[in-house]
Design an enzyme around this catalytic site. Sequence first.
Site, PDB file in Angstrom:
ATOM      1  N   ALA A  65     -42.582   2.393 -16.567  1.00 42.39           N
ATOM      2  CA  ALA A  65     -41.377   1.779 -17.143  1.00 42.39           C
ATOM      3  C   ALA A  65     -40.678   0.765 -16.225  1.00 42.39           C
ATOM      4  CB  ALA A  65     -40.419   2.882 -17.602  1.00 42.39           C
ATOM      5  N   ARG A 106     -44.871  -3.486 -25.568  1.00 45.52           N
ATOM      6  CA  ARG A 106     -45.003  -2.019 -25.659  1.00 45.52           C
ATOM      7  C   ARG A 106     -43.664  -1.476 -26.178  1.00 45.52           C
ATOM      8  NH1 ARG A 106     -47.687   1.037 -20.725  1.00 45.52           N
ATOM      9  NH2 ARG A 106     -48.094   2.576 -22.349  1.00 45.52           N
ATOM     10  N   ASP A 259     -39.784   7.209 -19.477  1.00 44.71           N
ATOM     11  CA  ASP A 259     -39.829   5.881 -20.100  1.00 44.71           C
ATOM     12  C   ASP A 259     -38.537   5.590 -20.829  1.00 44.71           C
ATOM     13  OD1 ASP A 259     -42.777   6.746 -19.767  1.00 44.71           O
ATOM     14  OD2 ASP A 259     -42.742   4.558 -19.961  1.00 44.71           O
ATOM     15  N   LYS A 270     -44.760  10.291 -20.396  1.00 44.92           N
ATOM     16  CA  LYS A 270     -46.192  10.340 -20.687  1.00 44.92           C
ATOM     17  C   LYS A 270     -46.572  11.619 -21.431  1.00 44.92           C
ATOM     18  CE  LYS A 270     -48.599   7.816 -20.086  1.00 44.92           C
ATOM     19  NZ  LYS A 270     -48.975   6.855 -21.156  1.00 44.92           N
TER      20      LYS A 270
HETATM   21  O1  MRU Z   1     -48.437   4.387 -20.242  1.00 37.38           O
HETATM   22  P1  MRU Z   1     -47.827   4.219 -18.879  1.00 37.38           P
HETATM   23  O2  MRU Z   1     -48.805   4.343 -17.766  1.00 37.38           O
HETATM   24  O3  MRU Z   1     -46.992   2.963 -18.798  1.00 37.38           O
HETATM   25  O4  MRU Z   1     -46.825   5.433 -18.756  1.00 37.38           O
HETATM   26  C1  MRU Z   1     -46.087   5.616 -17.594  1.00 37.38           C
HETATM   27  C2  MRU Z   1     -45.262   6.839 -17.597  1.00 37.38           C
HETATM   28  O5  MRU Z   1     -45.209   7.561 -18.556  1.00 37.38           O
HETATM   29  C3  MRU Z   1     -44.423   7.092 -16.398  1.00 37.38           C
HETATM   30  O6  MRU Z   1     -44.289   8.456 -16.161  1.00 37.38           O
HETATM   31  C4  MRU Z   1     -43.038   6.514 -16.665  1.00 37.38           C
HETATM   32  O7  MRU Z   1     -43.121   5.148 -16.960  1.00 37.38           O
HETATM   33  C5  MRU Z   1     -42.087   6.713 -15.553  1.00 37.38           C
HETATM   34  S1  MRU Z   1     -42.638   5.896 -14.151  1.00 37.38           S
HETATM   35  C6  MRU Z   1     -41.803   5.423 -13.024  1.00 37.38           C
END
Ligand code: MRU
Length: 369
Positions: A65, A106, A259, A270
């Site tokens: 994120a 996204r 996110d 995630k």
């Molecule tokens: O699909 P991604 O790899 O963008 O998902 C990332 C995550 O879910 C992270 O845990 C989230 O962005 C927090 S990261 C600092």
Amino acid sequence: MKISIEELKQIIRPKLKMKPIIWRDEDNTLLLLDQRKLPFEEVYVEIRDPDSTANAIREMIVRGAPAIGITAAYGMVLAVAHGRASTLDEAIKELGRARDVLNRARPTAQNLFWATNRMLLRAEKAVHDGEVRSVKELVEVLKVEANRIFDEEFEAELKMGLYGLEKINDGDTILTQCNAGGLATGTGIGTATAPVRVAHALGIRVSVIAPETRPWLQGARLTVYELMADGIPVTLITDTAVGYVMYKGMVSSVMVGADRILRDGHVFNKIGTFKEAVIAHELGIPFYAVAPSSTFDLRSSVDDVKIEERDPDEVRKIRGVPITLDNVRVFNPVFDVTPPKYVTALITEKGIIYPPFEKNVPRIIGGDI
Ligand code: MRU
């Protein structure tokens, strides 16, 4: 342990080797470390326009994120640095178009929308107040703003690291999910990994258990890669081993990134995070989400937030190799939502937020979001 942010910066900065996002000022070019190729190849992709920036976010050359937010901010700079606009009016229109293109890349990470809005508002203010008289001057203002977003993220992560330190004891093992490290934020520190990195830098013994995080394998490919590079002990497990390691008493606490976090404490992160939270709750293990205020969305409710679903082939194959029948029906949501009852606390740069979240999130995050 009492330590100031300035002292922490001196200790941490020399330890940060990774540069996932680089802005090259001489020719206004964005360089992104291609996270699809890690941990086997370290290759940078050069980007000069907002459409390619959006594509890099969609294709997960850059992901996580805060890293998506920072990248989108530079994508907005590119819209005017190399765009067709020759007047300030045209530049604002071009920025509006770039924001729409980037926002579609996204759907779940709040930092994306937060960053593009902030950049557009900054441009509108600069034009409206007569602070800039040409597109060239506007580009300079927007570069400063994008760099500021990057620097604020770095500062926020150090603060989250210090707050999170309160939740780490010598000898602890932290279960995480996905990659919420320096690659996911662009700074080299991370969100969920910030307390771990700070503890490690201060000589506190701490280790991490990283689930592989199917289907994209952020845990296996990225979390393992960056923690091992920093000499932080990490153990890789399958996603299906999460319950067992917690049941066996191998986990002191769960720390994940986010996110998006809503005002009532719902945490979007995630896929697989919800499962960790429920098991942790059942077994009396604390569950923390670590995120900067740019991840908070105080306006939406749970049903407003779109959970991204990605290409079925990410599930039918592992790194391009088929593991099932090529025509099997697939459901591939890549985030889930953890209800507040499973969240022990939210660790932010403004402090640790405890329940009741409905009251405490707006009070602590409030105003500027
Ligand atoms: O699909 P991604 O790899 O963008 O998902 C990332 C995550 O879910 C992270 O845990 C989230 O962005 C927090 S990261 C600092």
